[in-house]
Motif scaffolding. Structure first.
Motif, PDB file in Angstrom:
ATOM      1  N   GLN A 121     -13.288 -22.133  14.007  1.00  0.00           N
ATOM      2  CA  GLN A 121     -14.498 -22.368  14.073  1.00  0.00           C
ATOM      3  C   GLN A 121     -15.362 -21.197  14.939  1.00  0.00           C
ATOM      4  O   GLN A 121     -16.444 -20.721  14.616  1.00  0.00           O
ATOM      5  CB  GLN A 121     -14.972 -23.638  14.709  1.00  0.00           C
ATOM      6  CG  GLN A 121     -16.240 -24.087  14.762  1.00  0.00           C
ATOM      7  CD  GLN A 121     -16.813 -24.219  13.320  1.00  0.00           C
ATOM      8  OE1 GLN A 121     -16.483 -25.197  12.634  1.00  0.00           O
ATOM      9  NE2 GLN A 121     -17.692 -23.395  12.784  1.00  0.00           N
ATOM     10  N   ASN A 122     -14.757 -20.751  16.122  1.00  0.00           N
ATOM     11  CA  ASN A 122     -15.468 -19.900  16.965  1.00  0.00           C
ATOM     12  C   ASN A 122     -15.415 -18.487  16.224  1.00  0.00           C
ATOM     13  O   ASN A 122     -16.513 -17.957  16.277  1.00  0.00           O
ATOM     14  CB  ASN A 122     -14.537 -19.807  18.342  1.00  0.00           C
ATOM     15  CG  ASN A 122     -14.658 -20.650  19.041  1.00  0.00           C
ATOM     16  OD1 ASN A 122     -15.600 -21.488  19.210  1.00  0.00           O
ATOM     17  ND2 ASN A 122     -13.449 -20.730  19.991  1.00  0.00           N
ATOM     18  N   PHE A 123     -14.609 -18.200  15.340  1.00  0.00           N
ATOM     19  CA  PHE A 123     -14.516 -16.874  14.598  1.00  0.00           C
ATOM     20  C   PHE A 123     -15.525 -16.973  13.527  1.00  0.00           C
ATOM     21  O   PHE A 123     -16.310 -16.200  13.368  1.00  0.00           O
ATOM     22  CB  PHE A 123     -13.337 -16.557  13.838  1.00  0.00           C
ATOM     23  CG  PHE A 123     -12.181 -15.806  14.723  1.00  0.00           C
ATOM     24  CD1 PHE A 123     -11.943 -15.987  16.033  1.00  0.00           C
ATOM     25  CD2 PHE A 123     -11.648 -14.859  13.956  1.00  0.00           C
ATOM     26  CE1 PHE A 123     -10.925 -15.214  16.655  1.00  0.00           C
ATOM     27  CE2 PHE A 123     -10.786 -13.780  14.626  1.00  0.00           C
ATOM     28  CZ  PHE A 123     -10.300 -14.137  16.005  1.00  0.00           C
ATOM     29  N   ALA A 124     -15.829 -18.166  12.871  1.00  0.00           N
ATOM     30  CA  ALA A 124     -16.719 -18.418  11.849  1.00  0.00           C
ATOM     31  C   ALA A 124     -18.218 -18.101  12.393  1.00  0.00           C
ATOM     32  O   ALA A 124     -18.994 -17.671  11.926  1.00  0.00           O
ATOM     33  CB  ALA A 124     -16.603 -19.788  11.144  1.00  0.00           C
ATOM     34  N   ASN A 125     -18.521 -18.830  13.703  1.00  0.00           N
ATOM     35  CA  ASN A 125     -19.525 -18.935  14.142  1.00  0.00           C
ATOM     36  C   ASN A 125     -20.018 -17.435  14.613  1.00  0.00           C
ATOM     37  O   ASN A 125     -21.310 -16.971  14.545  1.00  0.00           O
ATOM     38  CB  ASN A 125     -19.638 -19.655  15.646  1.00  0.00           C
ATOM     39  CG  ASN A 125     -19.558 -21.112  15.209  1.00  0.00           C
ATOM     40  OD1 ASN A 125     -19.867 -21.562  14.294  1.00  0.00           O
ATOM     41  ND2 ASN A 125     -19.046 -21.936  16.432  1.00  0.00           N
ATOM     42  N   PHE A 126     -19.002 -16.628  15.038  1.00  0.00           N
ATOM     43  CA  PHE A 126     -19.323 -15.133  15.425  1.00  0.00           C
ATOM     44  C   PHE A 126     -19.722 -14.393  14.358  1.00  0.00           C
ATOM     45  O   PHE A 126     -20.719 -13.557  14.163  1.00  0.00           O
ATOM     46  CB  PHE A 126     -18.017 -14.310  16.019  1.00  0.00           C
ATOM     47  CG  PHE A 126     -18.159 -13.064  16.512  1.00  0.00           C
ATOM     48  CD1 PHE A 126     -18.572 -12.772  17.593  1.00  0.00           C
ATOM     49  CD2 PHE A 126     -17.955 -12.186  15.609  1.00  0.00           C
ATOM     50  CE1 PHE A 126     -18.791 -11.385  18.045  1.00  0.00           C
ATOM     51  CE2 PHE A 126     -18.276 -10.861  15.825  1.00  0.00           C
ATOM     52  CZ  PHE A 126     -18.609 -10.280  17.111  1.00  0.00           C
ATOM     53  N   ILE A 127     -18.928 -14.905  13.059  1.00  0.00           N
ATOM     54  CA  ILE A 127     -19.247 -13.924  11.865  1.00  0.00           C
ATOM     55  C   ILE A 127     -20.759 -14.451  11.361  1.00  0.00           C
ATOM     56  O   ILE A 127     -21.302 -13.523  11.070  1.00  0.00           O
ATOM     57  CB  ILE A 127     -18.092 -14.437  10.803  1.00  0.00           C
ATOM     58  CG1 ILE A 127     -16.937 -13.865  11.342  1.00  0.00           C
ATOM     59  CG2 ILE A 127     -18.754 -13.799   9.431  1.00  0.00           C
ATOM     60  CD1 ILE A 127     -15.765 -14.410  10.402  1.00  0.00           C
ATOM     61  N   GLN A 128     -20.985 -15.412  11.683  1.00  0.00           N
ATOM     62  CA  GLN A 128     -22.526 -16.121  11.050  1.00  0.00           C
ATOM     63  C   GLN A 128     -23.538 -15.617  12.011  1.00  0.00           C
ATOM     64  O   GLN A 128     -24.612 -15.194  11.350  1.00  0.00           O
ATOM     65  CB  GLN A 128     -22.483 -17.435  10.997  1.00  0.00           C
ATOM     66  CG  GLN A 128     -21.587 -18.016  10.034  1.00  0.00           C
ATOM     67  CD  GLN A 128     -21.363 -19.697   9.931  1.00  0.00           C
ATOM     68  OE1 GLN A 128     -21.495 -20.049   8.753  1.00  0.00           O
ATOM     69  NE2 GLN A 128     -21.664 -20.184  10.988  1.00  0.00           N
ATOM     70  N   GLN A 129     -23.112 -15.176  13.047  1.00  0.00           N
ATOM     71  CA  GLN A 129     -24.204 -14.712  13.847  1.00  0.00           C
ATOM     72  C   GLN A 129     -24.278 -13.114  14.131  1.00  0.00           C
ATOM     73  O   GLN A 129     -25.190 -12.615  14.709  1.00  0.00           O
ATOM     74  CB  GLN A 129     -23.989 -15.366  15.159  1.00  0.00           C
ATOM     75  CG  GLN A 129     -24.202 -16.658  15.591  1.00  0.00           C
ATOM     76  CD  GLN A 129     -23.540 -17.232  16.945  1.00  0.00           C
ATOM     77  OE1 GLN A 129     -23.179 -16.782  17.823  1.00  0.00           O
ATOM     78  NE2 GLN A 129     -23.251 -18.566  16.788  1.00  0.00           N
ATOM     79  N   SER A 130     -23.315 -12.521  13.495  1.00  0.00           N
ATOM     80  CA  SER A 130     -23.100 -11.013  13.619  1.00  0.00           C
ATOM     81  C   SER A 130     -24.323 -10.341  12.755  1.00  0.00           C
ATOM     82  O   SER A 130     -24.623 -10.900  11.570  1.00  0.00           O
ATOM     83  CB  SER A 130     -21.865 -10.459  13.058  1.00  0.00           C
ATOM     84  OG  SER A 130     -21.645  -9.066  13.131  1.00  0.00           O
ATOM     85  N   LYS A 131     -24.671  -9.338  12.891  1.00  0.00           N
ATOM     86  CA  LYS A 131     -25.934  -8.689  12.258  1.00  0.00           C
ATOM     87  C   LYS A 131     -25.041  -8.298  10.941  1.00  0.00           C
ATOM     88  O   LYS A 131     -25.884  -8.025   9.917  1.00  0.00           O
ATOM     89  CB  LYS A 131     -26.353  -7.520  12.967  1.00  0.00           C
ATOM     90  CG  LYS A 131     -25.416  -6.182  13.497  1.00  0.00           C
ATOM     91  CD  LYS A 131     -26.132  -5.190  14.068  1.00  0.00           C
ATOM     92  CE  LYS A 131     -24.884  -4.297  14.597  1.00  0.00           C
ATOM     93  NZ  LYS A 131     -25.589  -3.106  15.514  1.00  0.00           N
ATOM     94  N   ASN A 132     -23.944  -7.961  10.751  1.00  0.00           N
ATOM     95  CA  ASN A 132     -23.109  -7.698   9.727  1.00  0.00           C
ATOM     96  C   ASN A 132     -22.471  -8.497   8.878  1.00  0.00           C
ATOM     97  O   ASN A 132     -21.725  -8.426   8.035  1.00  0.00           O
ATOM     98  CB  ASN A 132     -22.313  -6.448  10.174  1.00  0.00           C
ATOM     99  CG  ASN A 132     -23.128  -5.186  10.237  1.00  0.00           C
ATOM    100  OD1 ASN A 132     -24.058  -4.872   9.820  1.00  0.00           O
ATOM    101  ND2 ASN A 132     -22.684  -4.597  11.628  1.00  0.00           N
ATOM    102  N   GLY A 133     -22.616  -9.953   9.473  1.00  0.00           N
ATOM    103  CA  GLY A 133     -21.918 -11.085   9.040  1.00  0.00           C
ATOM    104  C   GLY A 133     -22.618 -11.972   7.957  1.00  0.00           C
ATOM    105  O   GLY A 133     -23.810 -11.528   7.307  1.00  0.00           O
TER     106      GLY A 133
END
Length: 266
Positions: free
Chosen positions: A44-56
């Motif tokens: 979940q932490n990884f998915a959250n980071f990806i969703q918040q990334s400017k390139n995610g």
């Protein structure tokens, strides 16, 4: 080029390097759509980071490998363990997903290796072996194709990564000792998390049963040093690699992903 969908299995420190690369814009040809880890919170932490990334973008943290496979990613980056690769690789290949893996020790078993090859061929999928903490796959592969050769793989490491292995003895905390000598199949059986690289070198050359592996423990040694030597009638090559941390292994996944979609691959 059409964007490829990517999923991540194993959400630890090395896998976080893939997220760093995504955030830096180093994986422009991929969209990470799913994550899976033994600990759901990490996924979940990884998915959250990806969703918040400017390139995610949109990314789902999965509760099981089947949930991840249901997303039908083009590629799955496996950055977990040889056991995880064994559990994942056949259903993923049948599902239409190609694999990029660090856990090459999972393919040390010759029968399983042949099954993976057959499954990938039948389903037009592939297994991409990242170089991990070593290099020289090109010369190993070339020489072994050219003519008969012998390969040795010698590793130096400190006592700490050996403490929960069958070869550990208190004496290695204070004395330099060779703790293992055998072939790559025997090495991966004893050290499933420490010598994946020896299996990778073996598969690129003369095979896990034929590559001679030695491991030497040195007190207070930091990092890993690997020496790979291949010798044939015409060629003698030696590859020396020292890495203070395991970060190079994570970045090798990034490099492999980039090579898959690059117009010029190294």
């Amino acid at each position: 080029m059409e964007t490829k969908t990517l999923a991540i299995v194993g959400c630890g420190k090395l896998a976080s390097i893939v997220l760093q690369a995504l955030d830096k814009g180093l994986l422009p040809d991929y969209k990470i759509i799913g994550t899976y880890s033994r600990t759901f919170e990490k996924a979940q932490n990884f998915a959250n980071f990806i969703q918040q990334s400017k390139n995610g973008g949109s990314c789902i943290a999965c509760c099981s490998l089947q949930d991840l496979l249901d997303l039908k990613p083009d590629y799955i980056a496996e950055i977990a363990s040889p056991d995880a690769l064994k559990e994942l690789v056949i259903p993923a290949l049948k599902n239409g997903s190609s694999i990029v893996t660090l856990s090459i020790g999972g393919l040390a078993d010759a029968e399983f290796y042949e099954l993976v090859k057959k499954t990938a061929s039948e389903n037009r999928t592939r297994v991409h072996i990242a170089s991990g903490a070593i290099g020289g796959f090109d010369v190993l592969r070339t020489v072994s194709l050219m003519e008969s050769s012998t390969v040795t793989f010698d590793t130096t490491k400190g006592p700490r990564p050996l403490r929960r292995t069958p070869v550990y003895d208190d004496i290695i905390e204070t004395e330099t000792r060779q703790v293992f000598e055998g072939n790559a199949v025997e090495a991966i059986t004893l050290f499933p998390h420490q010598v994946n690289v020896s299996v990778a070198a073996a598969l690129a050359s003369t095979g896990p049963e034929n590559v001679k592996v030695s491991i030497t423990s040195v007190p207070d040694y930091v990092g890993d040093k690997h020496r790979i030597a291949i010798k044939s009638q015409q060629v003698h090559a030696v590859i020396d690699i020292y890495s203070q941390t395991a970060q190079i292994a994570g970045w090798s996944i990034v490099n492999t992903l980039r090579n898959i979609t690059a117009p010029i691959a190294f």
